[in-house]
Scaffold this active site. Structure first.
Site, PDB file in Angstrom:
ATOM      1  CB  THR A   1      -8.588 -43.324 -90.585  1.00 45.91           C
ATOM      2  OG1 THR A   1      -9.380 -42.650 -89.639  1.00 45.91           O
ATOM      3  CG2 THR A   1      -8.259 -44.705 -90.118  1.00 45.91           C
TER       4      THR A   1
ATOM      5  CB  THR B   1     -12.171 -38.668 -84.369  1.00 39.54           C
ATOM      6  OG1 THR B   1     -12.230 -40.084 -84.278  1.00 39.54           O
ATOM      7  CG2 THR B   1     -12.430 -38.208 -85.772  1.00 39.54           C
ATOM      8  CG  ASP B   2     -10.102 -42.365 -80.521  1.00 41.41           C
ATOM      9  OD1 ASP B   2     -11.124 -42.289 -81.211  1.00 41.41           O
ATOM     10  OD2 ASP B   2      -9.615 -43.436 -80.124  1.00 41.41           O
TER      11      ASP B   2
ATOM     12  CE  LYS C   1     -14.816 -40.380 -81.512  1.00 38.79           C
ATOM     13  NZ  LYS C   1     -13.721 -41.240 -81.963  1.00 38.79           N
TER      14      LYS C   1
END
Lengths: 316, 420
Positions: free
Chosen positions: B90, B166-167, B245
């Protein structure tokens, strides 16, 4: 004169519209955090110029998040949960009461709000029903829309370069009922709001008490613009608001016609240049009002043909 | 009153009850039925209506907005040359307000429009090298990223910022940490947890922090830059082999584990505050960007079936298994024969802990000692994800895993864990 009313009323529910927080729970602790909202250039056109200006100045928004009255959703740190079914049910019941057409699918939308009152920078809102009716005395008043939306955070402080909000109120489900613009006197506007408000409260679907019902009042007059007065909480205020707005409009019409008869137009200001009068202000820096409001620079502008108009009052 | 579905974006006039409305037909997703129509009314609200309950009076031509063509224009530039690599996710996309669709938007002009402050920090160039959501990233993508970074330093860029979903960003940051030996400058991964279509997005601040660190830190290495906390002022810079994360949605989801973050960038004044040493490498820059997929993480749990044990400890499929053991690094006795056979067949078994924090230690309990005697290699306080990537890299570059896996190469293993 035409008056349009938007009534916002808090739904009685044990949770908020997009999370499970109960806004009535007392908090054991409060966390403070600081944000900045940002809007890309292309979106600025759709935003209230005042809010856009604030944002460009780099406004710091401070939030107070109570541990029971708000959660990660209000902090904009977790996606919204499914919408509260009880609130949707209440909105549909109200729509039926007002004989409106309920939509077949509810789509929640984002309304960009960048004064900081929503941590996300937008308010989530959905149109539930269209075209309702409400009998006020012998008149059938058309209800344009019935929406379900989240309440904004409560402003608690406004300082130099920052604003502070409490998240307790953010996300409380609100039903918004918007009327068509009506030919109403100030007194009638108040009576109408009272009548609709009482009918809504009688359903038992809504919260009671101060702040649980708020109205936005739109006033327009032939030849003038539409003025929106937001967040009127008391009924007596509606009457005053409409009355003052009417007087202010009439006064502006008078000012305009006086200027026209004096032959003043935009053209008259073409050669007028602002003059730096900061020195003058500094000279009077001991005067209390100057001390409070003046810092930086001051500019003055000659207003040709305004003699006697500046300083006149809309209301005695 | 049956109506057929008008084309997307066409302007329609329709009757609902006794009122007539106008609006624009909005596209529906694959998962929405065809008996309804979504209309954006003139007041801006979208509503869904049953097609057989409305009467469509007029259908105008589609109002599809003009695709905004990315303008090519001179961007004011000063300071160190920084390359921003777009990989998808994104952060390098824009949401079309009218349609809700996410579109890749990644020209230097667009980035600078989004974050105008960047032009005062560095002279920015932008390249889109792939367009993958981070859950779709594969070792082959790491190889491409590493090569692009290597090339950027060869071309004279002083820092590289990689915009990434980010995952799996921490897998990619680990991969590049190993794939580029002695990078000439900082390589900073950056992502966002709140999409850039909302005014509260963390994209601009994260990107600012990343560019500041890439251009001004003078600290070669691979890093991840994301929010330090809930506030929009501090951006934490983590070592690419120490970061994980740790939250599904918070802005500060990325945390350094078993280590302090490297630095904190204050985006209010663009200052860098170092909090930890950066790994110092000496020697020429080298690209080692081959990765093998014959390695996997095995998270042990009570009730772990023999079928699973047979699947993991299968030399036909895997050369290395990184075990996420319990506690200090244990797995049940019933797994022993499978482990033994796998190692006897030339496979590598490394032990990490599912506790996330802390180091494994196989000499404390009998189970640990049994595993050691079978040839299981304890991997200290290395994160299991980092161990997986390291093993893929070591296999890909034909290194001796028993030698290289327990040895600290890029700061991924430490001897000390501080009292915090």
């Amino acid at each position: 004169m035409k008056v349009g009313l938007e009534i916002h009323i808090q739904v009685k529910s044990r949770r908020k519209l997009f999370c499970s927080c109960n806004p009535k729970d007392p908090d054991e602790s409060v966390t403070e955090f600081r944000r900045r909202l940002r809007v890309s250039a292309s979106e600025l056109g759709e935003i209230d110029p005042a809010a856009a200006f604030e944002m460009k100045k780099g406004l710091d928004v401070i939030y107070l998040a109570g541990n029971r009255s708000s959660c990660l959703v209000e902090a904009d740190e977790e996606p919204p949960h499914d919408p509260d079914e009880r609130s949707i049910e209440a909105a549909i019941k109200v729509a039926n009461l007002l004989r409106a057409n309920v939509v077949d699918e509810i789509h929640f939308m984002r309304k960009i709000v960048i004064d900081g009152s929503n941590t996300t920078g937008f308010q989530r809102t959905a149109l539930i029903a269209l075209n309702g009716r409400f009998m006020f005395r012998d008149r059938q008043v058309r209800i344009q829309t019935i929406c379900l939306e989240e309440d904004a955070a409560r402003l608690i402080e406004k300082g130099n370069g920052y604003v502070k909000y409490d998240l307790r109120r953010l996300g409380i489900p609100l039903i918004e009922i918007a009327t068509e613009p009506l030919e109403l006197s100030p007194k009638e506007a108040r009576d109408f709001a009272e009548s609709l408000g009482r009918t809504l409260k009688l359903t038992g679907l809504f919260e009671r008490g101060l702040g649980t019902i708020r109205q936005d009042v739109n006033v327009s007059m032939e030849g003038g613009g539409i003025v929106e007065i937001k967040g009127v909480q008391k009924l007596e205020q509606i009457e005053k608001v409409v009355e003052f707005e009417e007087k202010r409009h009439r006064w502006l019409f008078e000012v305009a016609s006086a200027l026209r008869s004096r032959g003043i137009s935009e053209e008259s200001f073409r050669d007028v240049r602002p003059k730096d009068v900061s020195e003058l202000f500094r000279k009077y820096s001991q005067v209390e009002t100057v001390k409070r409001f003046f810092s930086g620079s001051a500019f003055a502008l000659r207003a040709p043909g305004f003699k006697g108009l500046i300083g006149s009052e809309p209301v005695e | 009153m049956s109506s057929s579905q008008p084309e997307d974006f066409s302007r329609i006039k329709f009757r609902l009850g006794d009122a007539v409305y106008e609006g624009i037909v909005m596209p529906r997703t694959l998962y929405e039925d065809k008996e309804h129509i979504t209309v954006k009314l003139n007041n801006g609200y979208n509503i869904g209506l049953r097609l057989d309950e409305i009467e469509i009076l007029e259908v105008g031509p589609p109002q599809r907005q003009q695709e905004v063509v990315a303008e090519e224009r001179e961007i004011p530039s000063q300071g160190p040359r920084v390359l921003i690599l777009g990989t998808g996710g994104t952060i390098s996309s824009r949401v079309d307000y009218r349609t809700g669709a996410v579109k890749p938007a990644f020209t230097a002009a667009q980035i600078v429009d989004m974050v105008p402050e960047l032009t005062r920090i560095a002279s920015i160039s932008v390249r889109t090298v792939m367009n993958e959501l981070s859950e779709n990233m594969q070792p082959s993508n790491w190889a491409v990223m590493a090569e692009e970074v290597y090339r950027a330093f060869e071309e004279g860029f002083e820092g590289v910022v990689i915009a990434h979903g980010t995952d799996t960003m921490h897998y990619s940051s680990a991969a590049l940490s190993f794939a580029i030996e002695n990078p000439r400058g900082p390589v900073v991964f950056v992502g966002l947890q709140r999409s850039s279509d909302r005014p509260s997005s963390d994209s601009a601040t994260n990107l600012l922090g990343a560019v500041v660190f890439a251009s001004r830190s003078g600290a070669p290495g691979v890093y991840v830059a994301m929010h330090e906390g809930l506030n929009d002022d501090l951006i934490a810079v983590h070592s690419g082999v120490r970061v994980r994360k740790n939250h599904t949605s918070r802005r500060d989801a990325f945390r350094s584990v078993n280590s302090r973050p490297v630095a904190s960038v204050d985006v209010r004044n663009m200052e860098i505050h170092f909090k930890n040493e950066t790994a110092k490498g000496a020697g020429p820059m080298r690209l080692l960007n081959r990765f093998s997929e014959r390695s996997a993480i095995m998270k042990y749990h009570p009730g772990f079936s023999e079928v699973l044990l047979r699947t993991y400890f299968n030399r036909d499929v895997f050369d290395a298994i990184i075990v996420e053991g319990t506690g200090l690094g244990h797995i049940a006795r019933k797994a022993f024969p499978f482990v033994k056979e796998f190692i006897a067949g030339g496979g590598f078994v490394g032990m990490t802990s599912q506790c996330i924090w802390g180091s494994v230690r196989l000499t404390v309990y009998e189970t640990g000692r049994d595993l050691l005697s079978m040839g299981v290699v304890p991997l200290g306080d290395m994160l299991s994800e980092v161990a997986l990537v390291k093993s893929m890299w070591a296999l890909g570059n034909e290194l001796d895993l028993r030698e290289v896996m327990p040895r600290n190469l890029r700061g991924e293993i430490s001897e000390r864990r501080e009292v915090e």
